[in-house]
Write a protein that holds these residues in place. Structure first.
Motif, mmCIF file in Angstrom:
data_model
loop_
_atom_site.group_PDB
_atom_site.id
_atom_site.type_symbol
_atom_site.label_atom_id
_atom_site.label_comp_id
_atom_site.label_asym_id
_atom_site.label_seq_id
_atom_site.Cartn_x
_atom_site.Cartn_y
_atom_site.Cartn_z
ATOM 1 N N GLU A 73 -60.259 -43.978 0.017
ATOM 2 C CA GLU A 73 -59.943 -45.092 0.936
ATOM 3 C C GLU A 73 -60.695 -46.351 0.515
ATOM 4 O OE1 GLU A 73 -61.100 -43.623 4.789
ATOM 5 O OE2 GLU A 73 -60.226 -41.682 4.362
ATOM 6 N N SER A 74 -60.658 -46.601 -0.743
ATOM 7 C CA SER A 74 -61.335 -47.743 -1.374
ATOM 8 C C SER A 74 -62.849 -47.769 -1.109
ATOM 9 C CB SER A 74 -60.726 -49.083 -0.929
ATOM 10 O OG SER A 74 -61.124 -49.370 0.396
ATOM 11 N N ARG A 75 -63.377 -46.602 -0.792
ATOM 12 C CA ARG A 75 -64.821 -46.533 -0.529
ATOM 13 C C ARG A 75 -65.450 -45.403 -1.349
ATOM 14 N NH1 ARG A 75 -65.475 -46.056 5.413
ATOM 15 N NH2 ARG A 75 -64.751 -48.200 5.252
ATOM 16 N N PRO A 76 -66.536 -45.691 -2.068
ATOM 17 C CA PRO A 76 -67.181 -44.586 -2.803
ATOM 18 C C PRO A 76 -67.936 -43.677 -1.840
ATOM 19 C CG PRO A 76 -68.436 -46.617 -3.101
ATOM 20 C CD PRO A 76 -67.263 -46.966 -2.222
ATOM 21 N N ARG A 77 -67.757 -42.392 -2.020
ATOM 22 C CA ARG A 77 -68.493 -41.448 -1.163
ATOM 23 C C ARG A 77 -69.148 -40.388 -2.039
ATOM 24 N NH1 ARG A 77 -63.739 -41.278 3.056
ATOM 25 N NH2 ARG A 77 -64.592 -42.615 4.681
ATOM 26 N N ARG A 78 -70.337 -40.024 -1.618
ATOM 27 C CA ARG A 78 -71.050 -39.009 -2.400
ATOM 28 C C ARG A 78 -70.837 -37.661 -1.735
ATOM 29 N NH1 ARG A 78 -77.310 -39.627 -4.184
ATOM 30 N NH2 ARG A 78 -77.198 -38.169 -5.901
ATOM 31 N N TYR A 79 -70.218 -36.745 -2.479
ATOM 32 C CA TYR A 79 -69.925 -35.425 -1.931
ATOM 33 C C TYR A 79 -70.981 -34.420 -2.401
ATOM 34 C CZ TYR A 79 -65.416 -36.653 0.044
ATOM 35 O OH TYR A 79 -64.438 -37.200 0.827
ATOM 36 N N TYR A 80 -71.429 -33.642 -1.440
ATOM 37 C CA TYR A 80 -72.412 -32.599 -1.744
ATOM 38 C C TYR A 80 -71.759 -31.234 -1.594
ATOM 39 C CZ TYR A 80 -75.957 -36.257 -1.076
ATOM 40 O OH TYR A 80 -76.707 -37.392 -1.169
#
Lengths: 109, 340
Positions: A73-80
Protein backbone atom coordinates in the motif's frame (compact mmCIF):
# COMPACT_ATOMS: atom_id res chain seq x y z
CA UNK A 1 4.33 3.60 47.44
CA UNK A 2 0.61 3.00 47.54
CA UNK A 3 -1.04 -0.40 47.24
CA UNK A 4 -2.24 0.49 43.75
CA UNK A 5 1.26 1.42 42.65
CA UNK A 6 2.63 -1.82 44.06
CA UNK A 7 -0.05 -3.79 42.25
CA UNK A 8 0.68 -1.97 38.98
CA UNK A 9 4.40 -2.64 39.31
CA UNK A 10 3.92 -6.34 39.97
CA UNK A 11 1.43 -6.70 37.10
CA UNK A 12 3.89 -4.86 34.84
CA UNK A 13 6.67 -7.26 35.84
CA UNK A 14 4.41 -10.27 35.20
CA UNK A 15 3.45 -8.97 31.77
CA UNK A 16 7.04 -8.23 30.84
CA UNK A 17 7.88 -11.83 31.61
CA UNK A 18 5.36 -13.19 29.15
CA UNK A 19 5.75 -10.74 26.26
CA UNK A 20 8.60 -12.67 24.61
CA UNK A 21 6.62 -15.91 24.58
CA UNK A 22 3.43 -14.11 23.51
CA UNK A 23 5.20 -12.42 20.58
CA UNK A 24 7.00 -15.59 19.46
CA UNK A 25 3.76 -17.58 19.63
CA UNK A 26 2.20 -15.24 17.06
CA UNK A 27 5.15 -15.08 14.69
CA UNK A 28 4.78 -18.50 13.09
CA UNK A 29 3.46 -16.45 10.18
CA UNK A 30 4.85 -13.13 9.05
CA UNK A 31 3.67 -10.05 10.94
CA UNK A 32 4.75 -6.44 10.87
CA UNK A 33 5.07 -4.61 14.15
CA UNK A 34 1.72 -2.88 14.22
CA UNK A 35 -0.20 -5.95 13.04
CA UNK A 36 1.45 -8.00 15.80
CA UNK A 37 0.59 -5.32 18.34
CA UNK A 38 -3.07 -5.41 17.25
CA UNK A 39 -3.13 -9.20 17.20
CA UNK A 40 -1.81 -9.37 20.77
CA UNK A 41 -4.29 -6.71 21.81
CA UNK A 42 -7.18 -8.61 20.18
CA UNK A 43 -6.10 -11.70 22.11
CA UNK A 44 -6.18 -9.70 25.35
CA UNK A 45 -2.54 -8.72 25.87
CA UNK A 46 -1.93 -4.99 25.67
CA UNK A 47 1.71 -4.31 24.92
CA UNK A 48 3.31 -0.91 24.80
CA UNK A 49 4.86 -0.02 21.42
CA UNK A 50 7.96 1.18 23.22
CA UNK A 51 8.37 -2.33 24.59
CA UNK A 52 7.45 -4.40 21.53
CA UNK A 53 9.62 -2.83 18.81
CA UNK A 54 12.92 -2.90 20.71
CA UNK A 55 12.04 -6.47 21.77
CA UNK A 56 11.55 -7.55 18.16
CA UNK A 57 14.92 -6.04 17.22
CA UNK A 58 16.59 -7.80 20.14
CA UNK A 59 15.07 -11.16 19.25
CA UNK A 60 16.21 -10.69 15.67
CA UNK A 61 19.72 -9.86 16.86
CA UNK A 62 19.64 -13.09 18.90
CA UNK A 63 18.72 -15.06 15.77
CA UNK A 64 15.28 -16.09 17.03
CA UNK A 65 13.48 -13.94 14.46
CA UNK A 66 14.10 -12.94 10.88
CA UNK A 67 12.81 -9.80 9.24
CA UNK A 68 12.28 -8.51 5.75
CA UNK A 69 11.09 -5.18 4.37
CA UNK A 70 8.11 -5.33 2.01
CA UNK A 71 6.37 -2.53 0.15
CA UNK A 72 2.61 -2.67 0.73
CA UNK A 73 0.00 0.00 0.00
CA UNK A 74 2.84 2.30 -0.98
CA UNK A 75 4.25 1.91 2.51
CA UNK A 76 7.37 -0.04 3.51
CA UNK A 77 6.70 -2.50 6.30
CA UNK A 78 9.09 -4.67 8.19
CA UNK A 79 7.80 -8.21 8.54
CA UNK A 80 9.01 -10.47 11.31
CA UNK A 81 8.81 -14.27 11.40
CA UNK A 82 10.34 -17.05 13.46
CA UNK A 83 13.75 -18.13 12.19
CA UNK A 84 14.71 -21.82 12.05
CA UNK A 85 16.25 -21.40 15.49
CA UNK A 86 13.12 -19.67 16.75
CA UNK A 87 10.98 -22.54 15.49
CA UNK A 88 13.09 -24.96 17.54
CA UNK A 89 12.98 -22.70 20.57
CA UNK A 90 9.24 -22.09 20.68
CA UNK A 91 8.09 -25.62 21.67
CA UNK A 92 10.67 -25.65 24.46
CA UNK A 93 9.43 -22.31 25.74
CA UNK A 94 5.82 -23.55 25.56
CA UNK A 95 6.79 -26.57 27.65
CA UNK A 96 8.51 -24.34 30.19
CA UNK A 97 5.47 -22.13 30.32
CA UNK A 98 3.15 -25.11 30.87
CA UNK A 99 5.39 -26.19 33.74
CA UNK A 100 5.31 -22.73 35.31
CA UNK A 101 1.53 -22.51 34.97
CA UNK A 102 1.10 -25.97 36.50
CA UNK A 103 3.34 -25.10 39.47
CA UNK A 104 1.69 -21.74 40.02
CA UNK A 105 -1.79 -23.27 39.76
CA UNK A 106 -0.85 -25.67 42.53
CA UNK A 107 0.56 -22.84 44.62
CA UNK A 108 -2.37 -20.54 44.14
CA UNK A 109 -5.08 -23.18 44.48
CA UNK B 1 7.28 18.38 6.54
CA UNK B 2 4.55 16.38 8.27
CA UNK B 3 4.39 16.25 12.04
CA UNK B 4 5.14 12.53 11.94
CA UNK B 5 8.31 13.16 9.92
CA UNK B 6 9.45 15.77 12.42
CA UNK B 7 8.68 13.36 15.26
CA UNK B 8 10.62 10.54 13.61
CA UNK B 9 13.57 12.86 12.97
CA UNK B 10 13.55 13.91 16.63
CA UNK B 11 13.53 10.28 17.77
CA UNK B 12 16.42 9.64 15.36
CA UNK B 13 18.44 12.47 16.86
CA UNK B 14 17.98 10.99 20.32
CA UNK B 15 18.69 7.39 19.41
CA UNK B 16 21.74 5.89 21.09
CA UNK B 17 24.66 4.93 18.90
CA UNK B 18 23.17 1.67 17.74
CA UNK B 19 23.35 0.04 14.38
CA UNK B 20 20.32 0.40 12.16
CA UNK B 21 19.23 3.92 13.11
CA UNK B 22 17.74 4.49 9.67
CA UNK B 23 15.96 1.17 9.98
CA UNK B 24 14.44 2.17 13.30
CA UNK B 25 13.29 5.50 11.90
CA UNK B 26 11.77 3.80 8.84
CA UNK B 27 9.90 1.24 10.95
CA UNK B 28 8.68 3.92 13.35
CA UNK B 29 7.34 6.06 10.50
CA UNK B 30 5.60 3.05 8.99
CA UNK B 31 4.03 2.12 12.34
CA UNK B 32 2.84 5.66 13.04
CA UNK B 33 1.28 5.91 9.60
CA UNK B 34 -0.47 2.55 10.14
CA UNK B 35 -1.76 3.70 13.51
CA UNK B 36 -2.91 7.03 12.11
CA UNK B 37 -4.77 5.37 9.27
CA UNK B 38 -6.34 2.92 11.68
CA UNK B 39 -7.56 5.70 13.98
CA UNK B 40 -8.94 7.73 11.09
CA UNK B 41 -10.87 4.70 9.83
CA UNK B 42 -12.27 3.86 13.27
CA UNK B 43 -13.27 7.45 14.07
CA UNK B 44 -14.52 8.23 10.55
CA UNK B 45 -12.37 11.38 10.52
CA UNK B 46 -9.91 12.39 7.83
CA UNK B 47 -6.21 12.23 8.64
CA UNK B 48 -5.34 15.71 9.83
CA UNK B 49 -2.93 17.42 12.15
CA UNK B 50 -5.23 17.12 15.17
CA UNK B 51 -5.31 13.36 14.79
CA UNK B 52 -1.55 13.31 14.35
CA UNK B 53 -1.06 15.38 17.50
CA UNK B 54 -3.31 13.05 19.51
CA UNK B 55 -1.46 10.00 18.24
CA UNK B 56 2.01 11.39 18.90
CA UNK B 57 1.04 12.57 22.38
CA UNK B 58 -0.14 9.08 23.16
CA UNK B 59 2.91 7.45 21.58
CA UNK B 60 5.24 9.34 23.91
CA UNK B 61 8.01 11.90 23.97
CA UNK B 62 10.68 11.31 21.28
CA UNK B 63 13.43 11.11 23.91
CA UNK B 64 11.53 8.43 25.81
CA UNK B 65 10.90 6.38 22.69
CA UNK B 66 14.54 6.71 21.62
CA UNK B 67 15.70 5.44 25.00
CA UNK B 68 13.70 2.22 24.63
CA UNK B 69 16.11 1.30 21.84
CA UNK B 70 19.13 1.78 24.08
CA UNK B 71 20.58 -1.69 24.54
CA UNK B 72 22.94 -0.43 27.22
CA UNK B 73 21.29 2.01 29.59
CA UNK B 74 24.25 1.81 31.98
CA UNK B 75 27.48 3.75 31.97
CA UNK B 76 29.04 0.75 33.69
CA UNK B 77 26.91 -2.39 33.58
CA UNK B 78 26.08 -4.65 36.52
CA UNK B 79 28.46 -7.35 35.29
CA UNK B 80 31.48 -5.08 35.25
CA UNK B 81 30.51 -3.02 38.27
CA UNK B 82 32.10 -5.26 40.97
CA UNK B 83 35.43 -5.18 39.08
CA UNK B 84 35.09 -1.39 38.76
CA UNK B 85 34.59 -1.04 42.52
CA UNK B 86 37.56 -3.36 43.16
CA UNK B 87 39.90 -1.25 40.98
CA UNK B 88 38.49 2.00 42.35
CA UNK B 89 39.21 1.03 45.97
CA UNK B 90 42.83 0.15 45.17
CA UNK B 91 43.57 3.22 43.07
CA UNK B 92 41.91 5.74 45.39
CA UNK B 93 43.66 4.23 48.41
CA UNK B 94 47.08 4.31 46.73
CA UNK B 95 46.63 7.85 45.36
CA UNK B 96 45.45 9.15 48.74
CA UNK B 97 48.27 7.52 50.70
CA UNK B 98 50.99 8.63 48.27
CA UNK B 99 49.74 12.22 48.21
CA UNK B 100 49.32 12.35 51.97
CA UNK B 101 52.91 11.14 52.42
CA UNK B 102 54.15 13.71 49.89
CA UNK B 103 52.19 16.42 51.68
CA UNK B 104 53.65 15.28 55.01
CA UNK B 105 57.18 15.49 53.59
CA UNK B 106 56.49 18.92 52.15
CA UNK B 107 55.16 20.17 55.48
CA UNK B 108 58.07 18.62 57.35
CA UNK B 109 60.57 20.44 55.15
CA UNK B 110 58.99 23.83 55.84
CA UNK B 111 61.34 26.07 57.73
CA UNK B 112 60.17 27.21 60.18
CA UNK B 113 56.95 25.21 60.59
CA UNK B 114 54.62 28.03 61.57
CA UNK B 115 52.45 30.79 60.28
CA UNK B 116 50.56 31.15 57.03
CA UNK B 117 53.01 28.97 55.09
CA UNK B 118 52.15 25.99 57.26
CA UNK B 119 48.39 26.53 56.93
CA UNK B 120 48.77 27.02 53.17
CA UNK B 121 50.84 23.85 52.81
CA UNK B 122 48.28 21.81 54.76
CA UNK B 123 45.39 23.31 52.76
CA UNK B 124 47.16 22.79 49.42
CA UNK B 125 48.01 19.24 50.38
CA UNK B 126 44.48 18.33 51.41
CA UNK B 127 42.83 19.97 48.41
CA UNK B 128 45.43 18.25 46.23
CA UNK B 129 44.48 14.86 47.71
CA UNK B 130 40.76 15.50 47.18
CA UNK B 131 41.37 16.80 43.64
CA UNK B 132 43.56 13.82 42.73
CA UNK B 133 41.03 11.37 44.17
CA UNK B 134 38.22 12.95 42.13
CA UNK B 135 40.40 12.94 38.99
CA UNK B 136 41.32 9.28 39.57
CA UNK B 137 37.64 8.43 40.03
CA UNK B 138 36.74 10.23 36.78
CA UNK B 139 39.50 8.50 34.83
CA UNK B 140 38.53 5.06 36.12
CA UNK B 141 34.88 5.67 35.24
CA UNK B 142 35.95 6.76 31.76
CA UNK B 143 38.12 3.68 31.23
CA UNK B 144 35.38 1.32 32.44
CA UNK B 145 32.70 3.06 30.38
CA UNK B 146 34.88 2.44 27.30
CA UNK B 147 35.63 -1.17 28.32
CA UNK B 148 31.91 -1.75 28.91
CA UNK B 149 31.26 -0.92 25.29
CA UNK B 150 34.18 -2.62 23.57
CA UNK B 151 35.17 -5.60 25.71
CA UNK B 152 32.85 -8.59 26.20
CA UNK B 153 31.57 -8.76 29.77
CA UNK B 154 32.71 -12.40 29.98
CA UNK B 155 36.30 -11.12 30.11
CA UNK B 156 35.52 -9.53 33.44
CA UNK B 157 34.24 -12.47 35.44
CA UNK B 158 34.86 -11.95 39.10
CA UNK B 159 36.14 -14.93 41.10
CA UNK B 160 32.75 -15.63 42.65
CA UNK B 161 31.20 -16.17 39.21
CA UNK B 162 33.63 -18.99 38.46
CA UNK B 163 33.28 -22.41 39.98
CA UNK B 164 33.77 -22.06 43.70
CA UNK B 165 33.98 -24.24 46.72
CA UNK B 166 31.91 -23.32 49.80
CA UNK B 167 34.83 -24.63 51.87
CA UNK B 168 36.89 -21.71 50.56
CA UNK B 169 34.64 -19.20 52.34
CA UNK B 170 36.63 -17.04 54.74
CA UNK B 171 36.10 -17.69 58.40
CA UNK B 172 34.00 -14.92 59.87
CA UNK B 173 36.24 -13.04 62.32
CA UNK B 174 35.13 -13.32 65.90
CA UNK B 175 35.09 -9.68 67.08
CA UNK B 176 35.80 -10.45 70.73
CA UNK B 177 38.41 -13.14 70.19
CA UNK B 178 42.01 -12.30 71.12
CA UNK B 179 44.81 -13.72 69.03
CA UNK B 180 47.11 -14.89 71.78
CA UNK B 181 50.32 -13.69 70.11
CA UNK B 182 49.12 -10.08 70.06
CA UNK B 183 49.12 -9.44 73.84
CA UNK B 184 52.31 -11.50 74.21
CA UNK B 185 54.12 -9.38 71.60
CA UNK B 186 52.70 -6.20 73.15
CA UNK B 187 54.04 -7.19 76.60
CA UNK B 188 57.49 -8.08 75.22
CA UNK B 189 57.85 -4.80 73.33
CA UNK B 190 56.51 -2.74 76.24
CA UNK B 191 59.09 -4.35 78.55
CA UNK B 192 61.83 -3.58 76.04
CA UNK B 193 60.65 0.04 75.81
CA UNK B 194 60.49 0.43 79.61
CA UNK B 195 63.99 -1.01 80.06
CA UNK B 196 65.56 1.15 77.34
CA UNK B 197 63.89 4.44 78.20
CA UNK B 198 64.30 4.03 81.97
CA UNK B 199 67.51 2.08 82.48
CA UNK B 200 69.54 2.55 79.30
CA UNK B 201 68.76 6.05 78.01
CA UNK B 202 72.37 6.29 76.83
CA UNK B 203 71.36 3.97 73.98
CA UNK B 204 68.95 6.63 72.70
CA UNK B 205 71.42 8.40 70.45
CA UNK B 206 71.30 9.30 66.80
CA UNK B 207 74.38 8.47 64.76
CA UNK B 208 75.26 11.13 62.23
CA UNK B 209 77.66 10.20 59.48
CA UNK B 210 78.53 12.42 56.55
CA UNK B 211 81.68 13.00 54.51
CA UNK B 212 83.84 10.67 56.63
CA UNK B 213 82.78 12.45 59.80
CA UNK B 214 80.66 10.77 62.43
CA UNK B 215 79.01 11.88 65.62
CA UNK B 216 76.47 10.56 68.11
CA UNK B 217 74.03 13.02 69.56
CA UNK B 218 71.40 12.28 72.23
CA UNK B 219 67.99 11.72 70.76
CA UNK B 220 65.71 12.98 73.53
CA UNK B 221 65.60 16.13 75.63
CA UNK B 222 65.04 16.67 79.31
CA UNK B 223 61.42 17.58 78.44
CA UNK B 224 60.80 13.98 77.41
CA UNK B 225 62.32 12.50 80.53
CA UNK B 226 60.18 14.76 82.71
CA UNK B 227 57.15 12.99 81.23
CA UNK B 228 58.69 9.50 81.42
CA UNK B 229 57.12 8.56 84.81
CA UNK B 230 53.67 9.26 83.34
CA UNK B 231 54.51 7.36 80.18
CA UNK B 232 55.64 4.46 82.40
CA UNK B 233 52.25 4.42 84.14
CA UNK B 234 50.58 4.02 80.74
CA UNK B 235 52.98 1.22 79.75
CA UNK B 236 52.53 -0.68 83.02
CA UNK B 237 48.76 -0.38 82.69
CA UNK B 238 49.05 -1.80 79.17
CA UNK B 239 51.09 -4.75 80.43
CA UNK B 240 48.44 -5.46 83.09
CA UNK B 241 45.65 -5.21 80.50
CA UNK B 242 47.47 -7.52 78.07
CA UNK B 243 47.97 -9.98 80.93
CA UNK B 244 44.19 -9.94 81.49
CA UNK B 245 43.67 -10.57 77.76
CA UNK B 246 46.00 -13.58 77.82
CA UNK B 247 44.09 -14.97 80.80
CA UNK B 248 40.58 -14.47 79.42
CA UNK B 249 41.39 -15.04 75.73
CA UNK B 250 38.58 -12.61 74.86
CA UNK B 251 37.82 -8.93 74.91
CA UNK B 252 35.33 -8.27 77.67
CA UNK B 253 33.51 -5.09 78.58
CA UNK B 254 35.96 -4.45 81.43
CA UNK B 255 39.10 -4.98 79.29
CA UNK B 256 37.68 -2.67 76.63
CA UNK B 257 36.92 0.00 79.25
CA UNK B 258 40.46 -0.37 80.64
CA UNK B 259 41.86 -0.12 77.12
CA UNK B 260 39.90 3.08 76.46
CA UNK B 261 41.08 4.53 79.76
CA UNK B 262 44.73 3.79 78.95
CA UNK B 263 44.42 5.28 75.47
CA UNK B 264 42.77 8.46 76.75
CA UNK B 265 45.61 8.77 79.26
CA UNK B 266 48.16 8.31 76.45
CA UNK B 267 46.42 10.95 74.29
CA UNK B 268 46.69 13.42 77.16
CA UNK B 269 50.43 12.72 77.52
CA UNK B 270 50.95 12.95 73.76
CA UNK B 271 49.09 16.26 73.74
CA UNK B 272 51.48 17.70 76.33
CA UNK B 273 54.46 16.33 74.40
CA UNK B 274 53.06 17.93 71.24
CA UNK B 275 52.41 21.36 72.73
CA UNK B 276 55.27 21.52 75.21
CA UNK B 277 58.99 22.02 74.65
CA UNK B 278 60.48 19.75 72.00
CA UNK B 279 61.31 16.21 73.10
CA UNK B 280 63.87 15.74 70.33
CA UNK B 281 67.40 16.82 71.07
CA UNK B 282 68.31 16.95 67.39
CA UNK B 283 68.30 20.69 66.72
CA UNK B 284 70.16 22.94 64.29
CA UNK B 285 72.46 23.85 67.17
CA UNK B 286 73.23 20.27 68.23
CA UNK B 287 73.85 19.27 64.62
CA UNK B 288 76.22 22.17 64.09
CA UNK B 289 77.94 21.42 67.38
CA UNK B 290 78.51 17.84 66.21
CA UNK B 291 80.92 19.23 63.63
CA UNK B 292 79.50 17.06 60.86
CA UNK B 293 77.39 19.75 59.18
CA UNK B 294 77.91 23.33 58.20
CA UNK B 295 75.50 25.98 59.49
CA UNK B 296 73.03 25.83 56.56
CA UNK B 297 72.81 22.04 56.44
CA UNK B 298 72.47 21.89 60.23
CA UNK B 299 69.66 24.44 60.12
CA UNK B 300 67.74 22.56 57.39
CA UNK B 301 68.16 19.12 58.95
CA UNK B 302 67.46 20.40 62.45
CA UNK B 303 64.23 22.06 61.36
CA UNK B 304 63.25 18.92 59.47
CA UNK B 305 63.80 16.76 62.54
CA UNK B 306 61.97 19.15 64.87
CA UNK B 307 58.99 19.44 62.54
CA UNK B 308 59.07 15.71 61.83
CA UNK B 309 58.85 14.69 65.49
CA UNK B 310 55.87 16.98 66.08
CA UNK B 311 54.14 15.53 63.02
CA UNK B 312 54.82 12.02 64.35
CA UNK B 313 53.34 12.93 67.75
CA UNK B 314 50.35 14.49 65.95
CA UNK B 315 49.87 11.29 63.97
CA UNK B 316 50.19 9.33 67.20
CA UNK B 317 47.38 11.39 68.74
CA UNK B 318 45.25 10.95 65.63
CA UNK B 319 45.86 7.17 65.51
CA UNK B 320 45.14 6.75 69.24
CA UNK B 321 41.89 8.73 68.97
CA UNK B 322 40.85 6.49 66.07
CA UNK B 323 41.67 3.45 68.22
CA UNK B 324 39.54 4.88 71.04
CA UNK B 325 36.61 5.38 68.66
CA UNK B 326 37.01 1.83 67.29
CA UNK B 327 37.12 0.36 70.80
CA UNK B 328 34.10 2.42 71.83
CA UNK B 329 32.20 1.17 68.79
CA UNK B 330 33.09 -2.44 69.62
CA UNK B 331 32.08 -1.83 73.21
CA UNK B 332 28.67 -0.47 72.17
CA UNK B 333 28.02 -3.31 69.68
CA UNK B 334 29.19 -5.84 72.27
CA UNK B 335 26.79 -4.39 74.86
CA UNK B 336 23.89 -4.36 72.40
CA UNK B 337 24.55 -7.95 71.31
CA UNK B 338 24.59 -9.00 74.98
CA UNK B 339 21.31 -7.20 75.63
CA UNK B 340 19.75 -8.95 72.61
Amino acid sequence: MTNNESLENVVLELRRGVIVLAALSQLGTEQYGYSLLKKLSDLGLEVDQGTLYPLLRRLEAQGVLESVWKLEESRPRRYYVLSAEGKKLLPKLKKEWAGIVSVMDKMLA
Amino acid sequence: MKLIDRYVAEVGRNLPLVRGRKDIEKELRSTLEDMLEDRARKSGQPVDETLEIDLLKEYGAPQTIAQTYNPQPYLIGPRMFPFFVFVLKIVITVVTIVLLVLTGIEIATLSPMAGPDFVKAVWDGLTGVVGAAIAAFGNIVLVFAILERFVPASEFQMDEEKEWDPASLKKEPEPDEVKIWEPILAIVFTFIAISIFNFNPQWLVIPIIADDKAAFIPALTEAFFRWLPWINIGWVAEIVMNGMLIRTGRWTISTRLVSIGIKVFQVVILYFLFTGPSILAVTPESLQASGVFDADAAQTLGDLAQNGVRILIGLGIFGTVIEIIKTLYKLVTQRSSISV
